[in-house]
Design a protein around this motif. Sequence first.
Motif, PDB file in Angstrom:
ATOM      1  N   ARG A 390       0.822  -1.214   0.000  1.00  0.00           N
ATOM      2  CA  ARG A 390       0.000   0.000   0.000  1.00  0.00           C
ATOM      3  C   ARG A 390       0.857   1.264   0.000  1.00  0.00           C
ATOM      4  NH1 ARG A 390      -1.453  -1.540   5.655  1.00  0.00           N
ATOM      5  NH2 ARG A 390      -0.481  -0.051   7.102  1.00  0.00           N
ATOM      6  N   ASP A 391       2.081   1.194   0.537  1.00  0.00           N
ATOM      7  CA  ASP A 391       2.997   2.331   0.459  1.00  0.00           C
ATOM      8  C   ASP A 391       3.387   2.594  -0.989  1.00  0.00           C
ATOM      9  OD1 ASP A 391       3.130   2.685   3.285  1.00  0.00           O
ATOM     10  OD2 ASP A 391       4.566   1.041   3.412  1.00  0.00           O
ATOM     11  N   ILE A 392       3.635   1.522  -1.720  1.00  0.00           N
ATOM     12  CA  ILE A 392       3.967   1.655  -3.144  1.00  0.00           C
ATOM     13  C   ILE A 392       2.773   2.217  -3.910  1.00  0.00           C
ATOM     14  CG2 ILE A 392       4.794   0.461  -5.206  1.00  0.00           C
ATOM     15  CD1 ILE A 392       6.767   0.521  -2.791  1.00  0.00           C
ATOM     16  N   ASP A 393       1.605   1.733  -3.591  1.00  0.00           N
ATOM     17  CA  ASP A 393       0.389   2.231  -4.254  1.00  0.00           C
ATOM     18  C   ASP A 393       0.225   3.733  -4.020  1.00  0.00           C
ATOM     19  OD1 ASP A 393      -0.104  -0.362  -5.052  1.00  0.00           O
ATOM     20  OD2 ASP A 393      -1.560  -0.758  -3.459  1.00  0.00           O
ATOM     21  N   ARG A 394       0.515   4.190  -2.802  1.00  0.00           N
ATOM     22  CA  ARG A 394       0.434   5.617  -2.492  1.00  0.00           C
ATOM     23  C   ARG A 394       1.448   6.400  -3.315  1.00  0.00           C
ATOM     24  NH1 ARG A 394      -0.487   6.992   2.536  1.00  0.00           N
ATOM     25  NH2 ARG A 394      -0.397   9.129   1.747  1.00  0.00           N
ATOM     26  N   PHE A 395       2.652   5.846  -3.449  1.00  0.00           N
ATOM     27  CA  PHE A 395       3.680   6.510  -4.249  1.00  0.00           C
ATOM     28  C   PHE A 395       3.251   6.599  -5.713  1.00  0.00           C
ATOM     29  CE2 PHE A 395       7.333   6.170  -7.107  1.00  0.00           C
ATOM     30  CZ  PHE A 395       8.085   7.273  -6.726  1.00  0.00           C
ATOM     31  N   VAL A 396       2.769   5.502  -6.251  1.00  0.00           N
ATOM     32  CA  VAL A 396       2.367   5.464  -7.656  1.00  0.00           C
ATOM     33  C   VAL A 396       1.217   6.442  -7.907  1.00  0.00           C
ATOM     34  CG1 VAL A 396       1.301   4.026  -9.440  1.00  0.00           C
ATOM     35  CG2 VAL A 396       3.210   3.132  -8.073  1.00  0.00           C
ATOM     36  N   ALA A 397       0.262   6.496  -6.992  1.00  0.00           N
ATOM     37  CA  ALA A 397      -0.835   7.456  -7.135  1.00  0.00           C
ATOM     38  C   ALA A 397      -0.308   8.884  -7.096  1.00  0.00           C
ATOM     39  CB  ALA A 397      -1.865   7.240  -6.027  1.00  0.00           C
ATOM     40  N   GLY A 398       0.670   9.140  -6.235  1.00  0.00           N
ATOM     41  CA  GLY A 398       1.275  10.465  -6.165  1.00  0.00           C
ATOM     42  C   GLY A 398       2.012  10.834  -7.436  1.00  0.00           C
ATOM     43  N   ILE A 399       2.738   9.877  -8.017  1.00  0.00           N
ATOM     44  CA  ILE A 399       3.449  10.131  -9.279  1.00  0.00           C
ATOM     45  C   ILE A 399       2.453  10.428 -10.399  1.00  0.00           C
ATOM     46  CG2 ILE A 399       4.822   9.023 -11.095  1.00  0.00           C
ATOM     47  CD1 ILE A 399       6.492  10.004  -8.793  1.00  0.00           C
ATOM     48  N   LYS A 400       1.362   9.730 -10.414  1.00  0.00           N
ATOM     49  CA  LYS A 400       0.346   9.991 -11.445  1.00  0.00           C
ATOM     50  C   LYS A 400      -0.227  11.397 -11.286  1.00  0.00           C
ATOM     51  CE  LYS A 400      -0.937   5.178 -12.301  1.00  0.00           C
ATOM     52  NZ  LYS A 400      -1.982   4.127 -12.188  1.00  0.00           N
ATOM     53  N   ARG A 401      -0.368  11.850 -10.048  1.00  0.00           N
ATOM     54  CA  ARG A 401      -0.819  13.221  -9.819  1.00  0.00           C
ATOM     55  C   ARG A 401       0.231  14.213 -10.314  1.00  0.00           C
ATOM     56  NH1 ARG A 401      -1.050  16.664  -4.235  1.00  0.00           N
ATOM     57  NH2 ARG A 401      -1.842  18.577  -5.219  1.00  0.00           N
ATOM     58  N   VAL A 402       1.506  13.919 -10.051  1.00  0.00           N
ATOM     59  CA  VAL A 402       2.587  14.770 -10.534  1.00  0.00           C
ATOM     60  C   VAL A 402       2.555  14.893 -12.051  1.00  0.00           C
ATOM     61  CG1 VAL A 402       5.103  14.930 -10.787  1.00  0.00           C
ATOM     62  CG2 VAL A 402       4.115  14.334  -8.557  1.00  0.00           C
ATOM     63  N   VAL A 403       2.367  13.768 -12.710  1.00  0.00           N
ATOM     64  CA  VAL A 403       2.323  13.772 -14.172  1.00  0.00           C
ATOM     65  C   VAL A 403       1.155  14.618 -14.670  1.00  0.00           C
ATOM     66  CG1 VAL A 403       1.925  12.317 -16.210  1.00  0.00           C
ATOM     67  CG2 VAL A 403       3.509  11.561 -14.413  1.00  0.00           C
ATOM     68  N   ARG A 404       0.015  14.502 -14.028  1.00  0.00           N
ATOM     69  CA  ARG A 404      -1.162  15.290 -14.458  1.00  0.00           C
ATOM     70  C   ARG A 404      -0.900  16.782 -14.269  1.00  0.00           C
ATOM     71  NH1 ARG A 404      -4.001  11.251 -11.568  1.00  0.00           N
ATOM     72  NH2 ARG A 404      -4.290  12.694  -9.801  1.00  0.00           N
ATOM     73  N   LEU A 405      -0.187  17.140 -13.200  1.00  0.00           N
ATOM     74  CA  LEU A 405       0.063  18.551 -12.906  1.00  0.00           C
ATOM     75  C   LEU A 405       1.109  19.177 -13.819  1.00  0.00           C
ATOM     76  CD1 LEU A 405       0.091  18.484  -8.986  1.00  0.00           C
ATOM     77  CD2 LEU A 405      -1.617  19.599 -10.451  1.00  0.00           C
ATOM     78  N   PHE A 406       2.136  18.402 -14.192  1.00  0.00           N
ATOM     79  CA  PHE A 406       3.285  18.990 -14.882  1.00  0.00           C
ATOM     80  C   PHE A 406       3.399  18.603 -16.351  1.00  0.00           C
ATOM     81  CE2 PHE A 406       4.558  19.193 -10.433  1.00  0.00           C
ATOM     82  CZ  PHE A 406       5.055  20.500 -10.331  1.00  0.00           C
ATOM     83  N   ALA A 407       2.786  17.495 -16.730  1.00  0.00           N
ATOM     84  CA  ALA A 407       2.983  17.020 -18.102  1.00  0.00           C
ATOM     85  C   ALA A 407       2.253  17.941 -19.108  1.00  0.00           C
ATOM     86  CB  ALA A 407       2.475  15.596 -18.245  1.00  0.00           C
TER      87      ALA A 407
END
Length: 407
Positions: A390-407
């Motif tokens: 679940r820690d990895i899942d939280r990280f992956v969800a956070g990275i996807k948010r980063v991509v949406r914000l900056f890509a």
Amino acid sequence: MNAEVLRNEFPMLVAGDKEAKPLAFLDSTATTQKPASVIDAMDDFYREHYSSVKRGVYRLSARTTEAFEKTRKDVAKFINAKSEDEIVFTRGTTESINLVAWSYGRKFFEAGDEILISGLEHHANIVSWQLVAEMKGAKIKVIPVRDDGDLDLSKLPELLTPRTKMVAVAHVSNSVGTVNPIAEIIATTRKLAPQAKVLIDAAQSSSHIKIDVQKLDCDFLAFSGHKMYGPTGIGVLYGEYDVLDSMPPWHGGGEMIKNVTFEKTTYADVPARFEAGTPAIAEVIGLGKAIEWLNNVGLDNIRKHEEQITQYALKQLAEIPQVKVLGNPKERGALISITLDGIAVGDAAMILDEENVAVRSGHHCAQPVMDRFGVDATLRLSFGVYTLERDIDRFVAGIKRVVRLFA
């Protein structure tokens, strides 16, 4: 081993799980969280039997000295040293390496001698040798790194020469995660440059991989307490006894002497010779408790769990097109470094922090590694015994948010 159950032994993580956004601590390569048993042991020392060591004959001092020296014995057993006299307490891996550089190097290095390190080293295993090399006129040589993050050991035979005096290599890279084949490196060194001493930086392996210094046949091994569920401010230098005994002290003060006059000082035997001044007593006791805890959990169990978590993380990251993993070594430790196409990793780390996901961004005190791979910095996620999917899942969800914000 049940990581979910073990996680409950870490007060910091238990508290973090109760936050509005539960804590996902993914920075164990930098430092590990501490189980309650380690915290309690140090607290008990300060509350119940605080005193100095070695200098007092009263009961409190005797009790503290016994606990202090028990840790030395426990460390020796943990890495299978021949004797506790081969264990020197330092402030951490960095100081352990510096001790060898400044004591052994200043005495034995000569102009034209060679120090061989790898291209995957932490700055502590680079700068320490540069300082003494400049002083003595020695030369530093580097084992190159392949594109996959493994060392190019085909170059080792030509790098080892009759002038090689020291081979200093990390067991596990803190930036790529490569698990270096140190047994092979040591065996090749013994064969082709038998005059050379070998130092292993085990900062990133001591709490993950079982180490047997006698089987490895290394001369020195260095690691830190805070990366193996113990406190900061305490580290270990293992040194083969005869090698340590040939080395002069590098700090002067109390406890490292036999006799002092204004005309001349004679020095204590190993290991006291290298432990000037009042030591980090509580930290040594905490380290002893951390080793006891690790032994109870079992390094093989920890390694198996971390391998599963690492593979789970790699699989999840492979599904995000903007993510590029640094290196693909044959054997990887419990960490992954990534870059994000067109996105600064520092910005990504700040967004992840908003989600209460703790990761490290930067060069990780390994700038030559960053240069080798043509990047300024990476985002590093790293794992411990308490890391869950679940820690990895939280990280992956956070990275996807980063991509949406900056890509």
